[in-house]
Design an enzyme around this catalytic site. Sequence first.
Site, PDB file in Angstrom:
ATOM      1  N   CYS A  91     -15.315  39.290  11.119  1.00  0.00           N
ATOM      2  CA  CYS A  91     -14.590  40.548  11.365  1.00  0.00           C
ATOM      3  C   CYS A  91     -14.624  41.007  12.817  1.00  0.00           C
ATOM      4  O   CYS A  91     -13.830  41.862  13.212  1.00  0.00           O
ATOM      5  CB  CYS A  91     -15.144  41.660  10.475  1.00  0.00           C
ATOM      6  SG  CYS A  91     -14.930  41.357   8.713  1.00  0.00           S
ATOM      7  N   HIS A 359      -7.515  46.612   7.715  1.00  0.00           N
ATOM      8  CA  HIS A 359      -8.446  45.795   8.495  1.00  0.00           C
ATOM      9  C   HIS A 359      -7.935  44.354   8.562  1.00  0.00           C
ATOM     10  O   HIS A 359      -8.311  43.524   7.743  1.00  0.00           O
ATOM     11  CB  HIS A 359      -9.810  45.876   7.807  1.00  0.00           C
ATOM     12  CG  HIS A 359     -10.900  45.042   8.393  1.00  0.00           C
ATOM     13  ND1 HIS A 359     -10.882  44.526   9.672  1.00  0.00           N
ATOM     14  CD2 HIS A 359     -12.085  44.624   7.842  1.00  0.00           C
ATOM     15  CE1 HIS A 359     -12.003  43.835   9.882  1.00  0.00           C
ATOM     16  NE2 HIS A 359     -12.734  43.875   8.788  1.00  0.00           N
ATOM     17  N   CYS A 389     -19.398  45.816  11.706  1.00  0.00           N
ATOM     18  CA  CYS A 389     -20.249  44.955  10.892  1.00  0.00           C
ATOM     19  C   CYS A 389     -19.548  43.609  10.745  1.00  0.00           C
ATOM     20  O   CYS A 389     -18.330  43.504  10.940  1.00  0.00           O
ATOM     21  CB  CYS A 389     -20.522  45.575   9.523  1.00  0.00           C
ATOM     22  SG  CYS A 389     -19.034  45.875   8.523  1.00  0.00           S
TER      23      CYS A 389
END
Length: 403
Positions: A91, A359, A389
């Site tokens: 991510c 996202h 994160c």
Amino acid sequence: MTDAFIYDAVRTPRGKGRKDGSLHEVTSLRLSAEVLNAVKNRNGLDTKTIEDVIWGNVTQVGEQGGCLARSAVLASDFDEQVPGLSINRFCASGMEAVNLAANQVRAGAGQAYVAGGVEMMSRVAMGSDGAAIAVDPSLAMEKYFVPQGISADIIATEYGFSRDDADALAVESQRRAKAAWDDGRFDKSVITVRDRNGLSILDRDEYLRPETDMQSLGALKPAFKDMGEIMPGFDAVALMKYPHLERINHIHHAGNSSGIVDGAAAVLIGDADFGKANGLKPRARIRSTAKIGTDPTIMLTGPVPVTEKILRDSGMTIGDIDLFEVNEAFAAVVLRFLQAFDADPERVNVNGGAIAMGHPLGATGAIIIGALLDELERSDKEVGLATLCIASGMGAATIIERV
């Protein structure tokens, strides 16, 4: 060291990450090329001055496989002598691309880079690359692997966050995102994605659900309860790792977790001489970058220790930071950040986040850096910190300072 400056930051709108999403017919290659061309055209770049394009994407199979960065250069209007580097830090891939580019500039390895990332989640399914941490039992069993949704619920259980806490944060994210769009706060950075005929495909984030309230979220079932409690029973795995917990409290669902979307973003980074040679004014200096590994089971707590690390490395305190962007992968991630630093919620994700707007995995890190820069300028603040994160237990962070 040479200072690394941000000269521009652009992104596409985020399209719903399913077959009826507006960007579904656009390939990862084409969307990446669109963003590269926007950077070139907005800044009048002679792209021969760009040392490299560093491009993050998470699911590197199919059309997102190979060296997508180099393919995107060749599909764009960039000069073919510009190389490309594809990277994957899950991510944080888009942020790591920016950080890597900045550190190359700071070390004197080239004057300018374009860095960012893409993820077409409607076209390349998350997890279709078969990551070893999830599918190889020799690693997954040893490290007590659980899916990210279970990890988010572990955070909620461990740190005492309720379903109402998570839902309230989600409602506020939606409210802030709508207010930001209505106020034109994203106009500087969001480009319109067009078809081959020049007609608009998408010019606004389409995942938003501004009508969201506590009542509508309250009607949603916990998304990860069944996978936790019914065989194979990931809750049992988690409780083996954390025996002090009586049970896992499942509070997350689609409404308080990040949206699955398509999108791309890019940041133009260079030294002072690059700006002078191209008649460009720097908008911010990348002051510091950091990354860290964390517990791979709870997995999503990385923003706390990596923020501690970047502040320590920079000789700063949390009070030196004016604004924060903390990726809203799940509500508990942001709640834990707020709790750990006793941070003012009014300075965190001022214009909403991934719960409201989505996202797009490989792009998000670059998106939130751009959002942070825009808000620093709008609100006349000086220093901002962006952090995410990361799957399998990592964290990444970037501190930028207006100039």
